[in-house]
Motif scaffolding. Structure first.
Motif, PDB file in Angstrom:
ATOM      1  N   THR A  67       0.846  -1.203   0.000  1.00  0.00           N
ATOM      2  CA  THR A  67       0.000   0.000   0.000  1.00  0.00           C
ATOM      3  C   THR A  67       0.877   1.247   0.000  1.00  0.00           C
ATOM      4  O   THR A  67       0.629   2.199  -0.751  1.00  0.00           O
ATOM      5  N   ALA A  68       1.929   1.249   0.825  1.00  0.00           N
ATOM      6  CA  ALA A  68       2.853   2.391   0.857  1.00  0.00           C
ATOM      7  C   ALA A  68       3.538   2.569  -0.491  1.00  0.00           C
ATOM      8  O   ALA A  68       3.654   3.694  -1.000  1.00  0.00           O
ATOM      9  N   ALA A  69       3.966   1.462  -1.097  1.00  0.00           N
ATOM     10  CA  ALA A  69       4.617   1.548  -2.411  1.00  0.00           C
ATOM     11  C   ALA A  69       3.634   2.016  -3.476  1.00  0.00           C
ATOM     12  O   ALA A  69       4.000   2.771  -4.386  1.00  0.00           O
ATOM     13  N   LEU A  70       2.373   1.581  -3.361  1.00  0.00           N
ATOM     14  CA  LEU A  70       1.350   1.981  -4.336  1.00  0.00           C
ATOM     15  C   LEU A  70       1.087   3.484  -4.269  1.00  0.00           C
ATOM     16  O   LEU A  70       0.874   4.132  -5.301  1.00  0.00           O
ATOM     17  N   VAL A  71       1.116   4.050  -3.063  1.00  0.00           N
ATOM     18  CA  VAL A  71       0.946   5.499  -2.917  1.00  0.00           C
ATOM     19  C   VAL A  71       2.076   6.235  -3.645  1.00  0.00           C
ATOM     20  O   VAL A  71       1.848   7.236  -4.335  1.00  0.00           O
ATOM     21  N   VAL A  72       3.304   5.731  -3.530  1.00  0.00           N
ATOM     22  CA  VAL A  72       4.447   6.337  -4.227  1.00  0.00           C
ATOM     23  C   VAL A  72       4.268   6.231  -5.739  1.00  0.00           C
ATOM     24  O   VAL A  72       4.513   7.189  -6.481  1.00  0.00           O
ATOM     25  N   VAL A  73       3.832   5.065  -6.223  1.00  0.00           N
ATOM     26  CA  VAL A  73       3.631   4.860  -7.669  1.00  0.00           C
ATOM     27  C   VAL A  73       2.562   5.809  -8.205  1.00  0.00           C
ATOM     28  O   VAL A  73       2.749   6.449  -9.238  1.00  0.00           O
ATOM     29  N   VAL A  74       1.447   5.906  -7.501  1.00  0.00           N
ATOM     30  CA  VAL A  74       0.370   6.809  -7.941  1.00  0.00           C
ATOM     31  C   VAL A  74       0.861   8.255  -7.947  1.00  0.00           C
ATOM     32  O   VAL A  74       0.596   9.018  -8.879  1.00  0.00           O
ATOM     33  N   GLY A  75       1.609   8.641  -6.915  1.00  0.00           N
ATOM     34  CA  GLY A  75       2.173   9.991  -6.866  1.00  0.00           C
ATOM     35  C   GLY A  75       3.108  10.261  -8.034  1.00  0.00           C
ATOM     36  O   GLY A  75       3.075  11.345  -8.629  1.00  0.00           O
ATOM     37  N   PHE A  76       3.941   9.270  -8.375  1.00  0.00           N
ATOM     38  CA  PHE A  76       4.862   9.421  -9.509  1.00  0.00           C
ATOM     39  C   PHE A  76       4.097   9.652 -10.806  1.00  0.00           C
ATOM     40  O   PHE A  76       4.413  10.567 -11.576  1.00  0.00           O
ATOM     41  N   TRP A  77       3.065   8.840 -11.057  1.00  0.00           N
ATOM     42  CA  TRP A  77       2.319   8.984 -12.310  1.00  0.00           C
ATOM     43  C   TRP A  77       1.507  10.274 -12.352  1.00  0.00           C
ATOM     44  O   TRP A  77       1.277  10.837 -13.427  1.00  0.00           O
ATOM     45  N   LEU A  78       1.089  10.772 -11.198  1.00  0.00           N
ATOM     46  CA  LEU A  78       0.433  12.087 -11.168  1.00  0.00           C
ATOM     47  C   LEU A  78       1.423  13.187 -11.550  1.00  0.00           C
ATOM     48  O   LEU A  78       1.082  14.124 -12.277  1.00  0.00           O
ATOM     49  N   LEU A  79       2.666  13.070 -11.082  1.00  0.00           N
ATOM     50  CA  LEU A  79       3.707  14.030 -11.466  1.00  0.00           C
ATOM     51  C   LEU A  79       4.007  13.950 -12.960  1.00  0.00           C
ATOM     52  O   LEU A  79       4.255  14.970 -13.607  1.00  0.00           O
ATOM     53  N   VAL A  80       3.977  12.729 -13.509  1.00  0.00           N
ATOM     54  CA  VAL A  80       4.185  12.563 -14.955  1.00  0.00           C
ATOM     55  C   VAL A  80       3.063  13.252 -15.725  1.00  0.00           C
ATOM     56  O   VAL A  80       3.299  13.963 -16.710  1.00  0.00           O
ATOM     57  N   LEU A  81       1.812  13.056 -15.273  1.00  0.00           N
ATOM     58  CA  LEU A  81       0.672  13.699 -15.942  1.00  0.00           C
ATOM     59  C   LEU A  81       0.757  15.217 -15.881  1.00  0.00           C
ATOM     60  O   LEU A  81       0.341  15.907 -16.811  1.00  0.00           O
ATOM     61  N   CYS A  82       1.305  15.746 -14.787  1.00  0.00           N
ATOM     62  CA  CYS A  82       1.447  17.203 -14.647  1.00  0.00           C
ATOM     63  C   CYS A  82       2.657  17.733 -15.415  1.00  0.00           C
ATOM     64  O   CYS A  82       2.827  18.941 -15.527  1.00  0.00           O
ATOM     65  N   GLY A  83       3.501  16.842 -15.907  1.00  0.00           N
ATOM     66  CA  GLY A  83       4.688  17.264 -16.651  1.00  0.00           C
ATOM     67  C   GLY A  83       5.876  17.597 -15.766  1.00  0.00           C
ATOM     68  O   GLY A  83       6.876  18.134 -16.243  1.00  0.00           O
TER      69      GLY A  83
END
Length: 199
Positions: free
Chosen positions: A17-33
């Motif tokens: 769950t902790a790792a999944l939060v990091v992954v989701v955060g990373f992909w949100l940063l990718v979407l924001c550029g």
């Protein structure tokens, strides 16, 4: 909902769950550029993992491991087992989640490689060394356009500049010999096919 939250916050799902939060955060940063999707590939050596791009592979690995650990935790919670036996089975669930998600990630990445081959996109540098047809009345150090045909047959109108005062006018042939990244234009010189063939 309470069962889901208990399983997600308990061992072994909490690790993922902790790792999944990091992954989701990373992909949100990718979407924001804010970051590039392949920012870790060069540093960590994606080829050595045998999984493809690091960010994509780790995302698939974490998501599948989280789902498997969550499913295993829910099943164990419903089984009624308690005490030391439950702790041992939780470790087994953790190992199964890691193993199965690793195999699943390899299969998914292999399929993604087939569907989305890693080929470099077209670049303006591909035009360097090609001949072009001048499409403006003159070309000098500040102005000019030309039409160039790429190796795949497609054409593009590009900005061109030249040193000196050689005659380069509408319809004449030029050779693109360099690209200026900052100004986003090509340096061009007159091109004579007959002289080139003799040389």
């Amino acid at each position: 909902m309470g069962e889901f939250m208990t399983a997600a916050a308990g061992f072994p799902t909490l690790l993922f769950t902790a790792a999944l939060v990091v992954v989701v955060g990373f992909w949100l940063l990718v979407l924001c550029g804010a970051v590039a999707h392949d920012s870790f590939d060069g540093e960590l050596g994606a080829g050595g993992l045998g999984l493809g791009g690091v960010a994509v592979a780790m995302s698939l690995l974490v998501a599948s491991a989280w789902f498997l650990a969550l499913s295993g935790s829910v099943l164990l919670g419903r089984s009624g087992i308690a005490g030391a036996g439950l702790h041992l089975l939780n470790v087994v669930v953790l190992l199964i989640a890691l193993g199965v998600s690793g195999l699943l990630t390899r299969l998914l990445v292999a399929q993604l490689r087939r569907l989305l081959p890693d080929e470099p996109g077209p670049s303006r540098q591909d035009f360097v060394g090609l001949t072009c047809t001048i499409r403006t009345g003159r070309v000098d150090a500040r102005f000019g356009q030309a039409e160039v045909a790429a190796r795949d047959g497609s054409t593009a109108v590009v900005q061109v500049r030249q040193y000196g005062a050689e005659e380069l006018g509408l319809g004449s042939t030029g050779l693109l010999y360099a690209y200026d990244e900052e100004g986003e234009y090509f340096w061009v010189s007159p091109y004579d096919a007959e002289l080139s063939a003799r040389g």
